[in-house]
Design a protein around this motif. Structure first.
Motif, PDB file in Angstrom:
ATOM      1  N   PRO A 138       0.829  -1.206   0.000  1.00 46.99           N
ATOM      2  CA  PRO A 138       0.000   0.000   0.000  1.00 46.99           C
ATOM      3  C   PRO A 138       0.858   1.250   0.000  1.00 46.99           C
ATOM      4  O   PRO A 138       2.001   1.251   0.443  1.00 46.99           O
ATOM      5  N   SER A 139       0.295   2.328  -0.495  1.00 48.69           N
ATOM      6  CA  SER A 139       1.015   3.602  -0.461  1.00 48.69           C
ATOM      7  C   SER A 139       0.989   4.152   0.946  1.00 48.69           C
ATOM      8  O   SER A 139       0.066   3.886   1.712  1.00 48.69           O
ATOM      9  N   ALA A 140       2.033   4.905   1.319  1.00 52.75           N
ATOM     10  CA  ALA A 140       2.154   5.425   2.683  1.00 52.75           C
ATOM     11  C   ALA A 140       0.959   6.290   3.032  1.00 52.75           C
ATOM     12  O   ALA A 140       0.557   7.159   2.268  1.00 52.75           O
ATOM     13  N   GLY A 141       0.378   6.023   4.210  1.00 53.45           N
ATOM     14  CA  GLY A 141      -0.702   6.839   4.711  1.00 53.45           C
ATOM     15  C   GLY A 141      -2.047   6.550   4.073  1.00 53.45           C
ATOM     16  O   GLY A 141      -3.042   7.194   4.403  1.00 53.45           O
ATOM     17  N   SER A 142      -2.127   5.584   3.137  1.00 50.02           N
ATOM     18  CA  SER A 142      -3.398   5.287   2.497  1.00 50.02           C
ATOM     19  C   SER A 142      -4.265   4.451   3.414  1.00 50.02           C
ATOM     20  O   SER A 142      -3.830   3.957   4.443  1.00 50.02           O
ATOM     21  N   SER A 143      -5.524   4.236   2.998  1.00 50.39           N
ATOM     22  CA  SER A 143      -6.440   3.458   3.840  1.00 50.39           C
ATOM     23  C   SER A 143      -6.046   2.002   3.917  1.00 50.39           C
ATOM     24  O   SER A 143      -6.555   1.271   4.747  1.00 50.39           O
ATOM     25  N   ALA A 144      -5.142   1.551   3.019  1.00 52.78           N
ATOM     26  CA  ALA A 144      -4.692   0.162   3.045  1.00 52.78           C
ATOM     27  C   ALA A 144      -3.327   0.030   3.698  1.00 52.78           C
ATOM     28  O   ALA A 144      -2.630  -0.938   3.487  1.00 52.78           O
ATOM     29  N   ALA A 145      -2.927   1.024   4.480  1.00 51.29           N
ATOM     30  CA  ALA A 145      -1.599   1.011   5.085  1.00 51.29           C
ATOM     31  C   ALA A 145      -1.531   0.145   6.329  1.00 51.29           C
ATOM     32  O   ALA A 145      -0.470  -0.002   6.906  1.00 51.29           O
ATOM     33  N   THR A 197     -23.761 -11.545  19.465  1.00 47.05           N
ATOM     34  CA  THR A 197     -24.603 -11.777  18.296  1.00 47.05           C
ATOM     35  C   THR A 197     -24.933 -10.485  17.560  1.00 47.05           C
ATOM     36  O   THR A 197     -25.598 -10.492  16.532  1.00 47.05           O
ATOM     37  N   GLU A 198     -24.482  -9.367  18.108  1.00 53.02           N
ATOM     38  CA  GLU A 198     -24.776  -8.068  17.506  1.00 53.02           C
ATOM     39  C   GLU A 198     -24.167  -7.981  16.106  1.00 53.02           C
ATOM     40  O   GLU A 198     -23.052  -8.429  15.864  1.00 53.02           O
ATOM     41  N   GLU A 199     -24.922  -7.430  15.181  1.00 56.43           N
ATOM     42  CA  GLU A 199     -24.437  -7.221  13.824  1.00 56.43           C
ATOM     43  C   GLU A 199     -24.085  -5.746  13.643  1.00 56.43           C
ATOM     44  O   GLU A 199     -24.917  -4.868  13.880  1.00 56.43           O
ATOM     45  N   CYS A 200     -22.829  -5.479  13.256  1.00 52.26           N
ATOM     46  CA  CYS A 200     -22.440  -4.096  13.029  1.00 52.26           C
ATOM     47  C   CYS A 200     -21.335  -4.065  11.982  1.00 52.26           C
ATOM     48  O   CYS A 200     -20.610  -5.039  11.803  1.00 52.26           O
ATOM     49  N   GLY A 201     -21.238  -2.958  11.274  1.00 50.64           N
ATOM     50  CA  GLY A 201     -20.245  -2.838  10.220  1.00 50.64           C
ATOM     51  C   GLY A 201     -18.851  -2.625  10.774  1.00 50.64           C
ATOM     52  O   GLY A 201     -18.642  -2.514  11.986  1.00 50.64           O
ATOM     53  N   ASP A 202     -17.883  -2.542   9.852  1.00 52.26           N
ATOM     54  CA  ASP A 202     -16.506  -2.307  10.255  1.00 52.26           C
ATOM     55  C   ASP A 202     -16.377  -0.964  10.970  1.00 52.26           C
ATOM     56  O   ASP A 202     -17.067   0.005  10.645  1.00 52.26           O
ATOM     57  N   ALA A 203     -15.485  -0.924  11.967  1.00 60.17           N
ATOM     58  CA  ALA A 203     -15.358   0.257  12.809  1.00 60.17           C
ATOM     59  C   ALA A 203     -14.872   1.485  12.025  1.00 60.17           C
ATOM     60  O   ALA A 203     -15.189   2.613  12.370  1.00 60.17           O
ATOM     61  N   ARG A 204     -14.087   1.260  10.959  1.00 62.47           N
ATOM     62  CA  ARG A 204     -13.619   2.342  10.090  1.00 62.47           C
ATOM     63  C   ARG A 204     -12.864   3.429  10.828  1.00 62.47           C
ATOM     64  O   ARG A 204     -13.132   4.605  10.684  1.00 62.47           O
ATOM     65  N   ALA A 205     -11.929   3.050  11.653  1.00 65.84           N
ATOM     66  CA  ALA A 205     -11.101   4.040  12.342  1.00 65.84           C
ATOM     67  C   ALA A 205     -10.150   4.694  11.346  1.00 65.84           C
ATOM     68  O   ALA A 205      -9.659   4.048  10.414  1.00 65.84           O
ATOM     69  N   GLU A 206      -9.907   5.961  11.541  1.00 61.09           N
ATOM     70  CA  GLU A 206      -8.973   6.695  10.686  1.00 61.09           C
ATOM     71  C   GLU A 206      -7.556   6.481  11.207  1.00 61.09           C
ATOM     72  O   GLU A 206      -7.088   7.185  12.100  1.00 61.09           O
ATOM     73  N   VAL A 207      -6.895   5.498  10.647  1.00 60.90           N
ATOM     74  CA  VAL A 207      -5.559   5.124  11.101  1.00 60.90           C
ATOM     75  C   VAL A 207      -4.613   5.125   9.905  1.00 60.90           C
ATOM     76  O   VAL A 207      -4.960   4.637   8.831  1.00 60.90           O
ATOM     77  N   GLU A 220       1.647   5.643  10.095  1.00 60.19           N
ATOM     78  CA  GLU A 220       2.496   6.267  11.101  1.00 60.19           C
ATOM     79  C   GLU A 220       1.957   6.081  12.514  1.00 60.19           C
ATOM     80  O   GLU A 220       2.652   6.362  13.493  1.00 60.19           O
ATOM     81  N   ASN A 221       0.716   5.610  12.626  1.00 58.00           N
ATOM     82  CA  ASN A 221       0.126   5.402  13.955  1.00 58.00           C
ATOM     83  C   ASN A 221       0.667   4.145  14.631  1.00 58.00           C
ATOM     84  O   ASN A 221       1.132   3.209  13.978  1.00 58.00           O
ATOM     85  N   LEU A 222       0.578   4.142  15.946  1.00 61.77           N
ATOM     86  CA  LEU A 222       1.070   3.030  16.747  1.00 61.77           C
ATOM     87  C   LEU A 222       0.226   1.779  16.515  1.00 61.77           C
ATOM     88  O   LEU A 222      -1.007   1.842  16.505  1.00 61.77           O
ATOM     89  N   ALA A 223       0.882   0.621  16.329  1.00 58.67           N
ATOM     90  CA  ALA A 223       0.191  -0.655  16.123  1.00 58.67           C
ATOM     91  C   ALA A 223       0.234  -1.518  17.379  1.00 58.67           C
ATOM     92  O   ALA A 223      -0.785  -2.082  17.789  1.00 58.67           O
ATOM     93  N   TYR A 224       1.412  -1.672  17.981  1.00 51.42           N
ATOM     94  CA  TYR A 224       1.517  -2.480  19.191  1.00 51.42           C
ATOM     95  C   TYR A 224       2.736  -2.059  19.998  1.00 51.42           C
ATOM     96  O   TYR A 224       3.640  -1.392  19.494  1.00 51.42           O
ATOM     97  N   VAL A 281       8.578  -1.314  23.712  1.00 54.07           N
ATOM     98  CA  VAL A 281       8.988  -0.958  22.355  1.00 54.07           C
ATOM     99  C   VAL A 281       7.742  -0.627  21.532  1.00 54.07           C
ATOM    100  O   VAL A 281       6.810  -1.432  21.447  1.00 54.07           O
ATOM    101  N   GLU A 282       7.728   0.561  20.920  1.00 49.73           N
ATOM    102  CA  GLU A 282       6.582   1.014  20.137  1.00 49.73           C
ATOM    103  C   GLU A 282       6.802   0.732  18.644  1.00 49.73           C
ATOM    104  O   GLU A 282       7.786   1.190  18.058  1.00 49.73           O
ATOM    105  N   ILE A 283       5.857  -0.003  18.036  1.00 52.74           N
ATOM    106  CA  ILE A 283       5.937  -0.359  16.620  1.00 52.74           C
ATOM    107  C   ILE A 283       4.730   0.226  15.891  1.00 52.74           C
ATOM    108  O   ILE A 283       3.594   0.095  16.358  1.00 52.74           O
ATOM    109  N   THR A 284       4.973   0.846  14.754  1.00 52.12           N
ATOM    110  CA  THR A 284       3.897   1.464  13.983  1.00 52.12           C
ATOM    111  C   THR A 284       3.292   0.480  12.980  1.00 52.12           C
ATOM    112  O   THR A 284       3.860  -0.577  12.676  1.00 52.12           O
ATOM    113  N   HIS A 285       2.138   0.879  12.432  1.00 47.66           N
ATOM    114  CA  HIS A 285       1.486   0.062  11.409  1.00 47.66           C
ATOM    115  C   HIS A 285       2.359  -0.066  10.163  1.00 47.66           C
ATOM    116  O   HIS A 285       2.380  -1.126   9.517  1.00 47.66           O
TER     117      HIS A 285
END
Length: 620
Positions: free
Chosen positions: A16-23, A150-160, A163-167, A181-185
């Motif tokens: 994916p390109s940097a900072g894109s929704s598929a990052a 059992t609740e049905e709901c769509g994807d959370a769609r967070a704006e990430v 460069e954001n922290l992953a774990y 140790v901080e690792i980014t997406h």
């Protein structure tokens, strides 16, 4: 029509390109849950979780986490055993926009409490059975079983973004406290993309989640496969550290790619493997690899190197069966990663010279959580190019073929059973024990899974310290692999000219200067004496008391499997690993072996067949 697991759009796997929704890796999992909802994602102990179910249940948890304020740069703990539920919780945290912190339930409460407070988690996702063991604090506690699954709901769609922290993963710290140790997406996605390319991972592959919770190898065992539609199988605790049992499980479950710590992988190389084994790649790392595979194995062995600060893997290389090639190397840098070998002045070393490994590129961590001073010390700029580098403290040299030969540590950091250990952290815990004036910790034994820790203690004149008290005090602060196997007493610690502990001058530990585990009780029966003769060299001790505990002398699951093999060779009976855990003293172990011998003789007599036997009566 192709099987559902093969219906994966190749576009999903493009970088994916940097900072894109598929990052971020979780975006790929979301797309796969829509493309192949019925495909198996995770299987464990008879339970199979599909991609559709994984995504749906993660959405429920993610929505709840969002209601608690979880979003980008928010850290959430995961206090769960290694399971499908722990993977689901981590995915939900990603989908909520946050980052996850794995918390191993096996860790002492004091260490868990430090990690929670130091990391400043907003919430902790905890399984219902572990809730009572979770340290109390300002964090919200979320139990997924208590939500409406059992609740049905769509994807959370967070704006990430990438460069954001992953774990965050905590490793042993030289200052006496672990460091996060901080690792980014973006760094995680680089690991995923390299892995998928290097090992040609397809949706039809099956991987193995074997690593302990909190060990960064777990990151590598999960996300590359969920990013491409492959499935993950989880072995049980009795299997994962038993080489023969693990071999059988890998064959039975038709795992095609697995990571195993070096100590286990080396032993599995010596086992017989059927030619039709599904396993394609055995990936190893965490300790120096000292064995090459024998010819004829049905899979490829790959050795890997990388600190947590380098997002799991920094270098990787195939290990051939060519014995004339010398010891295995740690290969070459992975995609978008730079390896610099620099001297004490941060100048490059040339022509095969030995230098410290500095890692640059996409996998370099953001830094240490809430520790700017240590981050500035370990994450530096290359004096010539200005590139940001992580200073590993490891030594290596480039071979003529371009591969790296690993040569050990600059400092005293060691690996015990695949875990990185800073002796300074153990020293800090020891020095807090009443009666301990000062201490030093050093490794003993070989350079593989048999390595153990020895503590050298300077005690006050009035100290009434025994080994049981020391172990109990350390167990409250440290995980079991960091508790020394043997404790020695010295009048003073030897020092170098500049005042540092001279580890090379520490005395050899023997009966005279070692604190005894228990009062020595000589083995009495023939079986006890024979077992003692097996245990002493296995545990690198001079003698074994009838009351000595195998695990308190430095034994662990890997050595346990060796002991079971030697018992089989000596007594022609098979002691189970579970029995060893339940009866760990020499005296108790002897009774179990005697019972097995007597049962075998009785069965043979009943069948009218002759068997070899071992005399088990008291010695005269």
């Amino acid at each position: 029509m192709k099987p559902e697991t093969q219906l994966i759009d190749d576009q999903l796997l493009k970088t994916p390109s940097a900072g894109s929704s598929a990052a971020c890796v979780f975006h790929l999992v979301e797309k796969l849950s829509q493309a192949t909802p019925g495909a198996a994602a995770i299987s464990s102990w008879g339970e199979v979780v599909t991609y559709g179910e994984l995504n749906r249940r993660a959405n429920v948890l993610a929505r709840h986490l969002r209601s608690l304020g979880v979003g980008p740069e928010t850290l959430v703990g995961v206090f769960m055993e290694r399971s499908a539920a722990s993977v689901l919780a981590s995915l939900a945290i990603f989908k909520a926009g946050g980052a996850y912190l794995p918390l191993d339930p096996a860790l002492p409460e004091q260490r868990l409490a430090f990690m929670l407070a130091d990391s400043q988690v907003t919430a902790v996702v905890c399984s219902a059975g572990l809730r009572a063991r979770l340290p109390q604090g300002p964090w919200a506690i979320v139990v997924p079983e208590e939500l409406n699954s059992t609740e049905e709901c769509g994807d959370a769609r967070a704006e990430v973004s990438g460069e954001n922290l992953a774990y965050v993963i905590y490793t042993s710290g030289s200052t006496g406290q672990p460091k996060g140790v901080e690792i980014t997406h973006a760094s995680l996605m680089n690991l995923v993309n390299w892995h998928l390319r290097a090992f040609e991972v397809k949706a039809t592959d099956r991987a193995c989640f074997q690593a302990a919770v909190g060990f960064d190898a777990a990151v590598w065992e999960v996300w590359p496969y969920l990013a491409c539609g492959a499935s993950i199988a989880i072995p049980d605790e009795a299997t994962r550290n038993n080489p023969a049992a693990m071999r059988d499980w890998l064959i039975e479950t038709r795992v095609t790619i697995t990571f195993l710590p070096t100590a286990i992988a080396e032993r599995m190389l010596a086992l017989e493997w059927p030619a039709d084994t599904a396993l394609r790649f055995l990936l190893t790392g965490a300790d120096a690899l000292h064995k090459r595979p024998p010819k004829g194995l049905p899979f490829t062995l790959v050795n890997n190197y990388g600190p947590t600060e380098g997002t799991v893997v920094a270098t990787s290389g195939t290990v051939t069966a060519d014995a004339s090639a010398g010891l295995p190397t740690i290969g070459r840098a992975i995609d978008k990663t730079e390896i610099h070998l620099l001297d004490e002045k941060m100048e490059p070393v040339f022509d095969g010279g030995v230098g410290e490994i500095y890692i640059g590129g996409a996998g370099v961590a953001r830094g240490y959580r809430n520790n700017a001073a240590l981050t500035a010390e370990r994450f530096v700029r290359h004096p010539g190019t200005g590139v940001r580098l992580y200073r590993t403290g490891d030594l290596a040299r480039f071979l003529p073929n371009g591969e790296l030969e690993f040569l050990g540590r600059v400092d005293e950091q060691v690996k015990i059973r695949g875990f990185r250990v800073e002796p300074g952290e153990i020293v800090s815990a020891l020095n807090s024990v009443a009666g301990v004036v000062s201490s030093a910790v050093a490794p003993l034994g070989g350079s593989n899974g048999d390595k153990r820790l020895a503590a050298y203690l300077v005690l006050s004149a009035e100290a009434q310290v025994n080994v049981a008290q020391l172990r109990e005090a350390l167990a409250r602060r440290l995980p079991d692999y960091m508790v020394p196997s043997v404790f020695g007493r010295v009048s003073a610690l030897p020092l170098t000219r500049n005042g540092k502990v001279d580890y090379a001058a520490l005395p050899a530990l023997n009966e005279a200067n070692t604190l005894p585990e228990t009062k020595f009780v000589a083995p009495q029966t023939i079986v006890e004496r024979r077992l003692a003769a097996i245990l002493a060299p296995l545990l690198h001790v001079d003698r074994v008391s009838a009351k000595d505990n195998f695990f308190l002398l430095g034994g662990h699951s890997l050595l346990g499997t060796q002991l079971i093999t030697k018992i089989k060779e000596s007594f022609d009976v098979e002691l189970s690993l579970l029995s060893l855990f339940d009866h760990p003293t020499l005296e108790e172990m002897s009774v179990e072996v005697e019972n097995l011998i007597l049962a075998k003789i009785a069965a043979a007599n009943a069948n009218g067949s002759a068997v070899s036997s071992v005399t088990v009566q008291e010695s005269q």
